[in-house]
Scaffold this motif. Sequence first.
Motif, short mmCIF file in Angstrom:
data_model
loop_
_atom_site.label_atom_id
_atom_site.label_comp_id
_atom_site.label_asym_id
_atom_site.label_seq_id
_atom_site.Cartn_x
_atom_site.Cartn_y
_atom_site.Cartn_z
N ALA A 254 -15.06 18.99 -11.43
CA ALA A 254 -15.05 20.21 -10.22
C ALA A 254 -15.79 19.57 -9.18
N LEU A 255 -15.75 20.14 -7.88
CA LEU A 255 -16.47 19.76 -6.94
C LEU A 255 -18.06 20.20 -7.19
N ASN A 256 -18.81 19.18 -6.78
CA ASN A 256 -20.31 19.52 -6.58
C ASN A 256 -20.65 20.14 -5.34
N ARG A 257 -20.44 21.45 -5.39
CA ARG A 257 -20.66 22.30 -4.01
C ARG A 257 -22.05 22.07 -3.59
N SER A 258 -23.08 22.26 -4.46
CA SER A 258 -24.52 22.11 -3.70
C SER A 258 -24.78 20.90 -3.36
N ALA A 259 -24.48 19.78 -3.80
CA ALA A 259 -24.72 18.20 -3.30
C ALA A 259 -24.00 18.10 -2.09
N LEU A 260 -22.65 18.64 -1.82
CA LEU A 260 -21.84 18.26 -0.89
C LEU A 260 -22.30 19.06 0.36
N ARG A 261 -22.83 20.30 -0.08
CA ARG A 261 -23.29 21.30 1.17
C ARG A 261 -24.64 20.79 1.72
N HIS B 229 -25.35 17.62 1.87
CA HIS B 229 -25.24 16.38 2.63
C HIS B 229 -24.69 16.83 3.92
N ILE B 230 -23.74 17.80 3.99
CA ILE B 230 -23.19 18.05 5.35
C ILE B 230 -24.08 18.83 6.31
N PHE B 231 -25.16 19.38 5.70
CA PHE B 231 -26.14 20.06 6.53
C PHE B 231 -27.12 19.19 7.03
N LYS B 232 -27.17 17.71 6.56
CA LYS B 232 -28.01 16.82 7.13
C LYS B 232 -27.22 15.84 8.15
N ASP B 233 -25.95 15.89 7.82
CA ASP B 233 -25.10 14.85 8.58
C ASP B 233 -23.74 15.38 9.06
N PRO B 234 -24.05 16.10 10.57
CA PRO B 234 -23.00 16.79 10.96
C PRO B 234 -21.59 16.03 11.19
N SER B 235 -21.53 14.89 11.11
CA SER B 235 -20.36 14.02 11.21
C SER B 235 -19.62 14.22 9.87
N ALA B 236 -20.42 14.37 8.79
CA ALA B 236 -19.80 14.53 7.47
C ALA B 236 -19.20 16.15 7.51
N ARG B 237 -19.68 16.78 7.97
CA ARG B 237 -19.05 18.22 8.05
C ARG B 237 -17.76 18.25 8.80
N GLN B 238 -17.58 17.48 10.02
CA GLN B 238 -16.42 17.29 10.52
C GLN B 238 -15.28 16.81 9.83
N THR B 239 -15.76 15.68 8.95
CA THR B 239 -14.78 14.87 8.00
C THR B 239 -14.24 15.76 7.31
N LEU B 240 -15.28 16.65 6.42
CA LEU B 240 -14.86 17.74 5.48
C LEU B 240 -14.13 18.58 6.07
N GLU B 241 -14.13 19.22 6.99
CA GLU B 241 -13.44 20.21 7.53
C GLU B 241 -11.90 19.52 8.05
N GLN B 242 -11.96 18.39 8.55
CA GLN B 242 -10.50 17.77 8.78
C GLN B 242 -9.50 17.80 7.41
N ILE B 243 -10.47 17.75 6.39
CA ILE B 243 -9.83 17.92 5.13
C ILE B 243 -9.14 19.34 4.64
N THR B 244 -10.53 20.14 4.82
CA THR B 244 -9.94 21.44 4.04
C THR B 244 -9.56 22.34 4.95
N HIS B 245 -9.59 22.21 6.31
CA HIS B 245 -9.11 23.17 7.14
C HIS B 245 -7.68 23.56 7.32
N PRO B 246 -6.81 22.29 7.31
CA PRO B 246 -5.25 22.11 7.23
C PRO B 246 -5.20 22.93 6.05
N ALA B 247 -5.54 22.65 4.99
CA ALA B 247 -5.23 23.00 3.55
C ALA B 247 -5.26 24.38 3.45
N ILE B 248 -6.62 24.91 3.90
CA ILE B 248 -7.13 26.36 3.95
C ILE B 248 -5.93 27.41 4.65
#
Length: 200
Positions: free
Chosen positions: A64-71, A73-92
């Motif tokens: 399963a996804l390690n939500r807390s570790a990923l959360r 990571h993206i809090f510290k790195d805004p570009s990682a948040r964008q990358t994640l959103e590019q994956i998840t937003h279309p699927a959502i």
Amino acid sequence: MTFILGLTGGIGSGKSAASQWFEAQNIVVVDADIVAREVVEVGQPALVQIRHIFGDWVILENGALNRSALREHIFKDPSARQTLEQITHPAIRTAIIEQLAAAQSPYVILVSPLLFETNQHELTDHTLLIDATEELQIQRASSRDGQSVEQIQKIIQVQMPREQKIQHANDVVLNDGHLEHLYAQLRPLHLKYLAQAEIH
């Protein structure tokens, strides 16, 4: 096509209480937060992509996804948040559209804390904002989730400013009292939406 109501509100505003009330009136509710969790479940293409781009550290031993570790990571790195959103937003978005289309009720509700921020309001015919002061939001969210005031303020800062949300929404309900006060404001709106759904 069924009449779609977009329901939103900041953390601690009471949008969950409002969506539960609508569900009690036999209105189907599609919750963007639940969909966001579903699209990254084990076996889903979005999870495979996240692992491929971010690395094995985002996956727990059970797959399963390690939500807390990923959360974190993206809090510290805004570009990682964008990358994640590019994956998840279309699927959502795809999953939301499918669930809204499958709904069997006089009208259907899309509940999303980021309805305007992620342009999910484009999927709706009408929008309702459950509004509360920032002081109330912090008070409710900290007593409910046990989160620190700083964490809640960070979440509020990521969300669209209250004044902007009020400008965007078709209907606004101020949830500054007891639940009964909230429900009293929702009843006439429900009747209005039933009427709008009939002529939609």
